[in-house]
Design an enzyme around this catalytic site. Structure first.
Site, PDB file in Angstrom:
ATOM      1  CG  ASN A   4      -1.662   1.414   1.422  1.00 54.17           C
ATOM      2  OD1 ASN A   4      -1.618   1.906   0.579  1.00 54.17           O
ATOM      3  ND2 ASN A   4      -2.236   1.822   2.576  1.00 54.17           N
ATOM      4  CD1 TRP A   5       3.980   1.364  -2.793  1.00 54.84           C
ATOM      5  CD2 TRP A   5       3.632   2.301  -4.660  1.00 54.84           C
ATOM      6  NE1 TRP A   5       4.792   0.451  -3.426  1.00 54.84           N
ATOM      7  CE2 TRP A   5       4.689   1.381  -4.811  1.00 54.84           C
ATOM      8  CE3 TRP A   5       3.427   3.010  -5.782  1.00 54.84           C
ATOM      9  CZ2 TRP A   5       5.484   0.941  -6.041  1.00 54.84           C
ATOM     10  CZ3 TRP A   5       3.866   2.853  -6.866  1.00 54.84           C
ATOM     11  CH2 TRP A   5       4.951   1.566  -7.189  1.00 54.84           C
ATOM     12  CE  LYS A   6       0.578   3.301   4.933  1.00 55.89           C
ATOM     13  NZ  LYS A   6       0.460   3.559   6.214  1.00 55.89           N
ATOM     14  CG  HIS A  90      -5.584   1.627   5.285  1.00 59.67           C
ATOM     15  ND1 HIS A  90      -5.114   2.675   6.096  1.00 59.67           N
ATOM     16  CD2 HIS A  90      -4.483   0.808   4.843  1.00 59.67           C
ATOM     17  CE1 HIS A  90      -3.790   2.295   6.418  1.00 59.67           C
ATOM     18  NE2 HIS A  90      -3.453   1.326   5.731  1.00 59.67           N
ATOM     19  CD  GLU A  92      -2.831   5.422   6.977  1.00 61.07           C
ATOM     20  OE1 GLU A  92      -2.962   5.601   5.621  1.00 61.07           O
ATOM     21  OE2 GLU A  92      -1.551   5.012   7.350  1.00 61.07           O
ATOM     22  CD  GLU A 162      -3.160  -2.767   7.358  1.00 58.27           C
ATOM     23  OE1 GLU A 162      -2.233  -2.927   6.795  1.00 58.27           O
ATOM     24  OE2 GLU A 162      -4.033  -1.820   7.156  1.00 58.27           O
ATOM     25  N   GLY A 168       2.571   1.889  10.645  1.00 56.55           N
ATOM     26  CA  GLY A 168       3.544   3.149  10.468  1.00 56.55           C
ATOM     27  C   GLY A 168       4.193   3.505  11.595  1.00 56.55           C
ATOM     28  CB  SER A 208       5.530  -1.884  11.714  1.00 52.69           C
ATOM     29  OG  SER A 208       5.160  -0.752  11.767  1.00 52.69           O
ATOM     30  N   GLY A 229       3.135  -0.959   4.108  1.00 48.88           N
ATOM     31  CA  GLY A 229       2.934   0.178   4.041  1.00 48.88           C
ATOM     32  C   GLY A 229       4.491   0.588   3.447  1.00 48.88           C
ATOM     33  N   GLY A 230       4.839   1.324   4.220  1.00 45.78           N
ATOM     34  CA  GLY A 230       6.301   1.927   4.121  1.00 45.78           C
ATOM     35  C   GLY A 230       7.270   1.137   3.423  1.00 45.78           C
TER      36      GLY A 230
HETATM   37  C1  PEP Z   1      -0.615   0.036   5.591  1.00 45.99           C
HETATM   38  O1  PEP Z   1      -0.431   1.101   5.404  1.00 45.99           O
HETATM   39  O2  PEP Z   1      -1.513  -0.666   5.638  1.00 45.99           O
HETATM   40  C2  PEP Z   1       0.639  -0.411   6.701  1.00 45.99           C
HETATM   41  C3  PEP Z   1       0.442  -1.496   7.123  1.00 45.99           C
HETATM   42  O3  PEP Z   1       1.743   0.473   6.839  1.00 45.99           O
HETATM   43  P1  PEP Z   1       3.283   0.002   7.540  1.00 45.99           P
HETATM   44  O4  PEP Z   1       3.678  -1.190   6.964  1.00 45.99           O
HETATM   45  O5  PEP Z   1       4.027   1.176   7.093  1.00 45.99           O
HETATM   46  O6  PEP Z   1       2.895   0.056   8.740  1.00 45.99           O
END
Ligand code: PEP
Length: 244
Positions: A4-6, A90, A92, A162, A168, A208, A229-230
């Site tokens: 997920n590139w956000k 998600h 966010e 999640e 994040g 993470s 994500g990251g």
């Molecule tokens: C996400 O955006 O779904 C996520 C899990 O981010 P991260 O891996 O950066 O915690």
């Protein structure tokens, strides 16, 4: 293994990512690979990934097929752009854009109606975990966000667990914490849709996930994949997650 590139990466950055990433995962056939760029980079991603096993998804959609909803994008439009998947609910989106279990369910149904695979995200906040409410939160999110789907629809979704406190933040759920939550979600699936459907549903862990913790998570039979994500923004780190 889903990325997920956000709200990161322009079209040029997307093209540069794929140029490095694709050769690194060309031999990976043990898992499906999904990348969800921002809408405006989807066309570049679809073109770059065409002819490979990498699938492209959107990060959100509207629940109506069309209408006077300025700024929104519908499921048929997402499908038409070449996406096969779409993230729904998600944390966010829930936290910053007021999404509810009802809108999650409406969006998932819209995605399925357009032939997309929704990746439906659930998870508890830190204070909910600390006060022992994790299972209750997951139950409510499942029953209201997923449970109204028909058995046929349920057979076409992915779920991502999640925990909000792990997204994040660099704090990752332990493999046991994640597996416990996945078991609770699967128990809900069993109660609503039966044993076979519960065994068949794929539940990704997100929060993470990094190259140095992915093996421990993926060693849990309950964990069917990861939503990242990251660490999905860098071609080398996401490739090392795919090749875990
Ligand atoms: C996400 O955006 O779904 C996520 C899990 O981010 P991260 O891996 O950066 O915690």
């Amino acid at each position: 293994m889903a990325g997920n590139w956000k709200m990161f990466k322009t079209s040029a950055e997307t093209a540069a990512f794929f140029e490095k990433f694709l050769p690194l995962v060309a031999a990976a056939e043990h898992c499906e690979v999904l990348i969800c760029p921002p809408y405006l980079s989807v066309a570049t991603a679809v073109q770059a990934a065409s002819g490979t096993r990498v699938r492209i998804g959107a990060q959100n959609l509207h629940w109506k097929n069309e209408g006077a909803f300025t700024g929104e994008v519908s499921a048929p439009m997402v499908r038409d752009s070449g996406c096969t998947h779409v993230l729904v609910g998600h944390s966010e989106r829930r936290q910053f854009f007021g999404e509810t279990d009802k809108s999650v369910n409406d969006k998932a149904a819209a995605a399925l109606g357009a032939g997309l695979t929704p990746v439906i995200c659930v998870g508890e906040r830190l204070e909910q975990r600390q006060s022992g409410e994790t299972e209750a939160v997951l139950t409510e999110q499942f029953q209201n966000g997923i449970g109204p789907l028909s058995p046929e629809q349920f057979g076409r979704i992915l779920i991502a667990y999640e925990p909000v406190w792990a997204i994040g933040t660099g704090l990752v759920a332990t493999p046991d914490q994640a597996a416990d939550a996945h078991r609770a979600i699967r128990a809900q699936a069993r109660a609503r849709y039966g044993e076979a459907a519960a065994a068949g549903i794929r539940i990704l862990y997100g929060g993470s996930v990094k190259p140095d913790n992915v093996k421990g998570l993926m060693a849990q039979p309950e964990i069917d994949g990861a939503l990242v994500g990251g660490a999905s923004l860098d071609p080398f780190s996401f490739a090392s997650l795919v090749n875990f």
